[in-house]
Design an enzyme around this catalytic site. Structure first.
Site, short mmCIF file in Angstrom:
data_model
loop_
_atom_site.label_atom_id
_atom_site.label_comp_id
_atom_site.label_asym_id
_atom_site.label_seq_id
_atom_site.Cartn_x
_atom_site.Cartn_y
_atom_site.Cartn_z
N HIS A 169 2.99 120.50 19.86
CA HIS A 169 3.79 119.40 19.55
C HIS A 169 3.41 118.52 18.37
O HIS A 169 3.12 117.21 18.56
CB HIS A 169 4.31 118.66 20.72
CG HIS A 169 5.47 117.67 20.68
ND1 HIS A 169 5.80 117.20 19.37
CD2 HIS A 169 6.42 117.48 21.52
CE1 HIS A 169 7.06 116.27 19.87
NE2 HIS A 169 7.13 116.43 20.95
N GLU A 272 6.76 122.02 15.12
CA GLU A 272 5.72 122.22 16.14
C GLU A 272 5.91 123.77 16.33
O GLU A 272 6.84 124.51 16.02
CB GLU A 272 6.63 121.61 17.33
CG GLU A 272 6.81 120.15 17.26
CD GLU A 272 7.58 119.54 18.36
OE1 GLU A 272 7.65 120.05 19.64
OE2 GLU A 272 8.48 118.59 17.99
#
Ligand code: BG6
Length: 300
Positions: A169, A272
């Site tokens: 992330h 991400e």
């Protein structure tokens, strides 16, 4: 048993390039310095908090006032979302999985004057997460040098197949979100989480002037984030990933999140490397799956 910073440093420190210290953020971190870059990785979540390649500024965004000791996820750097991405569907289980708030074990460290390689492991069992049915060992290897490479390997140690979703992330620091364009997603279909999950086709580069929360599927290519304000380009090359997530909370959601600081949303964007939704992974008993991302920065 988890070790303190001094004991970890005796075993895994590689002076003068890698040391394990108590961070002012309230947890143990690895501090890495080689000719290629400076980096900081927290044991909590095996989360890369900072990466500064030589000749560039800080590449990752970290929330002001971030702490490692609150039991809450740290917003910024590169949280590992595993073994699920987003809400779990079970209110007893946290969003983005349970490993981002746990301490990972350091298992291997190697360093040379140019780069360092650190591996962290977390053993997920019914004991470490009672409401989750699986058993797996997840290993994150981080290689820091002039580029930053993360490899997230899942080893299914159970006797049944394991289904996971996952993400690295990455929060990228940008000079001004209004001067950012993300290329490499042209023509791909994305699920728009801001439009009740409707699907759209990407036209041109992604630009951001409102809340954006998109899952690009069937994306195995290279993403480039052009930041005209900082006069640099961040390149993300991935392996074992079929989803790219693009997220910026914009002003209202950032205010609700409460940990982004004044105008924080203008100085970050998440791109991400993931496997989500239709790209969820099924890992057979005893098998391994690897997701990797390699990040480079170039001056414009
Ligand atoms: C993104 C998701 O990856 O993470 C968003 O696409 C989510 O939907 C965001 O809001 C932040 O999640 P969290 O749990 O760290 O606040």
């Amino acid at each position: 048993m988890l070790q303190g910073a001094a004991a970890l440093d005796r075993t895994f420190g590689r002076p003068p390039h890698v040391r394990f210290v108590d961070s002012p953020l309230g947890g143990i971190v690895a501090e890495i310095e080689t000719a290629g870059s400076r980096a900081t990785i927290a044991l909590r979540g095996a989360q890369v908090l900072d990466w500064v390649p030589t000749g560039s500024g800080r590449v990752l965004w970290l929330a002001p006032g971030a702490r490692l000791d609150t039991g809450k996820p740290v917003r910024g750097g590169i949280p590992v979302c595993w073994p699920w991405f987003g809400p779990s569907g079970n209110p007893a289980l946290p969003a983005h999985g349970f490993v981002r708030t746990r301490d990972w074990a350091v298992v291997e460290v190697a360093a040379n004057p140019e780069s360092a390689r650190l591996s962290f492991e977390f053993e997920a069992t019914p004991e470490t997460c009672p409401s989750w049915g699986g058993a797996a060992v997840v290993r994150l290897t981080v290689i820091t040098g002039l580029s930053l490479r993360l490899e997230l390997e899942t080893h299914n140690t159970a006797t049944a197949p394991l289904i996971i979703t996952e993400a690295l992330h990455s929060y990228f620091r940008v000079g001004d979100i209004a001067a950012v364009g993300i290329e490499g997603l042209l023509g791909l279909t994305y699920i728009d989480q801001m439009a009740a999950g409707q699907c759209f086709k990407q036209q041109g580069p992604v630009t951001i002037d409102a809340e954006v929360d998109r899952l690009y599927h069937d994306d195995r290519g290279v993403c480039t984030l052009t930041d005209r304000a900082l006069a640099r380009q961040i390149r993300i090359v991935k392996e074992g990933s079929a989803t790219t997530v693009v997220w910026n909370p914009w002003a209202d959601k950032a205010a609700r999140l409460g940990d982004m600081g004044v105008d924080g949303f203008r100085h970050m964007v998440c791109v991400e490397t993931a496997n989500v939704g239709p790209s969820k992974m099924q890992i057979e008993p005893g098998a391994r799956h690897r997701l990797a991302a390699e990040i480079n920065v170039e001056r414009l």
